[in-house]
Design a protein around this motif. Structure first.
Motif, mmCIF file in Angstrom:
data_model
loop_
_atom_site.group_PDB
_atom_site.id
_atom_site.type_symbol
_atom_site.label_atom_id
_atom_site.label_comp_id
_atom_site.label_asym_id
_atom_site.label_seq_id
_atom_site.Cartn_x
_atom_site.Cartn_y
_atom_site.Cartn_z
ATOM 1 N N LEU A 130 0.817 -1.211 0.000
ATOM 2 C CA LEU A 130 0.000 0.000 0.000
ATOM 3 C C LEU A 130 0.854 1.266 0.000
ATOM 4 O O LEU A 130 0.345 2.352 0.269
ATOM 5 N N ALA A 131 2.139 1.132 -0.301
ATOM 6 C CA ALA A 131 3.020 2.302 -0.328
ATOM 7 C C ALA A 131 2.464 3.332 -1.316
ATOM 8 O O ALA A 131 2.101 3.004 -2.441
ATOM 9 N N GLY A 132 2.372 4.587 -0.862
ATOM 10 C CA GLY A 132 1.856 5.647 -1.720
ATOM 11 C C GLY A 132 0.352 5.791 -1.689
ATOM 12 O O GLY A 132 -0.202 6.684 -2.335
ATOM 13 N N THR A 133 -0.323 4.920 -0.938
ATOM 14 C CA THR A 133 -1.780 4.970 -0.845
ATOM 15 C C THR A 133 -2.202 5.797 0.366
ATOM 16 O O THR A 133 -1.643 5.646 1.452
ATOM 17 N N GLU A 134 -3.181 6.658 0.179
ATOM 18 C CA GLU A 134 -3.757 7.391 1.304
ATOM 19 C C GLU A 134 -4.895 6.557 1.886
ATOM 20 O O GLU A 134 -5.782 6.123 1.160
ATOM 21 N N ILE A 135 -4.841 6.324 3.195
ATOM 22 C CA ILE A 135 -5.849 5.486 3.850
ATOM 23 C C ILE A 135 -6.403 6.225 5.062
ATOM 24 O O ILE A 135 -5.647 6.805 5.841
ATOM 25 N N VAL A 136 -7.698 6.201 5.202
ATOM 26 C CA VAL A 136 -8.351 6.721 6.396
ATOM 27 C C VAL A 136 -9.266 5.620 6.928
ATOM 28 O O VAL A 136 -10.018 5.005 6.157
ATOM 29 N N VAL A 137 -9.172 5.352 8.212
ATOM 30 C CA VAL A 137 -9.991 4.319 8.842
ATOM 31 C C VAL A 137 -10.995 4.970 9.791
ATOM 32 O O VAL A 137 -10.598 5.719 10.695
ATOM 33 N N TYR A 138 -12.260 4.686 9.579
ATOM 34 C CA TYR A 138 -13.311 5.108 10.510
ATOM 35 C C TYR A 138 -13.731 3.875 11.304
ATOM 36 O O TYR A 138 -14.355 2.958 10.774
ATOM 37 N N GLN A 139 -13.320 3.851 12.563
ATOM 38 C CA GLN A 139 -13.611 2.692 13.408
ATOM 39 C C GLN A 139 -15.015 2.820 13.994
ATOM 40 O O GLN A 139 -15.331 3.782 14.688
ATOM 41 N N ILE A 140 -15.841 1.846 13.700
ATOM 42 C CA ILE A 140 -17.217 1.820 14.200
ATOM 43 C C ILE A 140 -17.204 1.166 15.583
ATOM 44 O O ILE A 140 -16.805 0.006 15.719
ATOM 45 N N PRO A 141 -17.584 1.878 16.624
ATOM 46 C CA PRO A 141 -17.492 1.327 17.987
ATOM 47 C C PRO A 141 -18.503 0.209 18.243
ATOM 48 O O PRO A 141 -19.635 0.268 17.784
ATOM 49 N N ARG A 142 -18.037 -0.834 18.965
ATOM 50 C CA ARG A 142 -18.914 -1.910 19.446
ATOM 51 C C ARG A 142 -18.764 -1.941 20.963
ATOM 52 O O ARG A 142 -17.723 -2.351 21.480
ATOM 53 N N LYS A 143 -19.784 -1.510 21.662
ATOM 54 C CA LYS A 143 -19.680 -1.347 23.114
ATOM 55 C C LYS A 143 -19.312 -2.637 23.826
ATOM 56 O O LYS A 143 -18.616 -2.625 24.837
ATOM 57 N N SER A 144 -19.744 -3.759 23.309
ATOM 58 C CA SER A 144 -19.472 -5.035 23.976
ATOM 59 C C SER A 144 -18.099 -5.596 23.631
ATOM 60 O O SER A 144 -17.697 -6.634 24.142
#
Length: 268
Positions: free
Chosen positions: A225-239
């Motif tokens: 993934l070198a050179g790739t822009e990545i954004v992660v949106y972590q969806i919370p799981r309370k349990s």
């Protein structure tokens, strides 16, 4: 002028009209053929990967249903934002991760907005002052905007379901090897996920064995993934908060090994 000369001139005029009409028809056919050759009918993308200006991939992991309205709104916001930010000739794909692999629910390239005599022209307005080839291009351009709206609606609908597993690692590896992704200079991955990989091969759930190790996974999977822009949106799981923190550490390490620093953003 005698009748014989008049008849000859008439024939010459008629022949000239026929030739001009034939030339114009050939030019129109030529323009249409160029348009057909330049774009693939299914996704309006250049027929040559080298002509792709960018590729943005949304990876949507909803193995558990998304009930929070805020998450749905954030997804819609990001899809719309990236749609508007695409350069002409840029591609946007949306991959919906299911129990086995993924479905490509959307893939289309953004076309250039055609020039018209009306500088304020928008989709739905009459197409005055442009030729047939440009009119076809305008219809494609408007179809792109229409499909993007359908994509947003489809994403939200699909987020209400549930799947017994989520092959997140395998899908990321597969995307990294796609020719129309890896060979494009400007490429992005926007990931919406709880980050809890869950398959027989790799899983963060204790009943499936030890949690995956970033180094061993990187050694086994082809992920570049070198050179790739990545954004992660972590969806919370309370349990699963503790498990999610371990998963987040794993993904940070894996992305670092794959050659990229990744911002992680939680949707709270």
């Amino acid at each position: 002028m005698d009748s014989e000369k008049k008849s000859l001139l008439a024939w010459v005029a008629l022949a000239t009209v026929i030739v001009v009409a034939a030339v114009l028809h050939m030019q129109s056919d030529y323009r249409d053929s160029l348009l057909r050759d330049k774009y693939l009918a299914e996704d309006f993308c250049p027929s040559e990967i080298a002509d792709l200006q960018s590729h943005t991939v949304f990876l949507l992991d909803f193995s558990d249903s998304i009930k929070e309205e805020m998450v749905s709104e954030k997804i819609k916001e990001q899809v719309i934002s990236h749609r508007e930010g695409l350069p002409d000739g840029g591609k946007l794909s949306a991959l919906f991760i299911n129990a086995d692999s993924y479905d490509e629910i959307y893939a289309v390239c953004k076309l250039t907005l055609p020039r018209t005599q009306n500088p304020n022209w928008k989709c739905g307005d009459p197409l005055y002052g442009i030729d047939a080839a440009k009119e076809a291009e305008a219809k494609r351009y408007c179809n792109f905007a229409e499909q993007m709206q359908k994509l947003v609606e489809d994403v939200v609908d699909r987020s209400k379901g549930e799947f017994p597993s989520s092959p997140l690692i395998e899908v990321v590896a597969d995307v990294s090897m796609k020719p129309d992704f890896q060979s494009v200079e400007k490429r992005e991955i926007i990931l919406f996920s709880d980050l809890l990989q869950n398959t027989n091969e790799y899983s963060f759930y204790p009943d499936r064995g030890p949690a995956p190790n970033a180094k061993s996974v990187f050694a086994k999977e082809s992920i570049d993934l070198a050179g790739t822009e990545i954004v992660v949106y972590q969806i919370p799981r309370k349990s699963h908060r503790t498990r999610q923190e371990k998963a987040k550490t794993f993904w940070k390490d894996l992305f670092n090994l794959a050659g990229v620093e990744v911002p992680f953003r939680s949707i709270e």
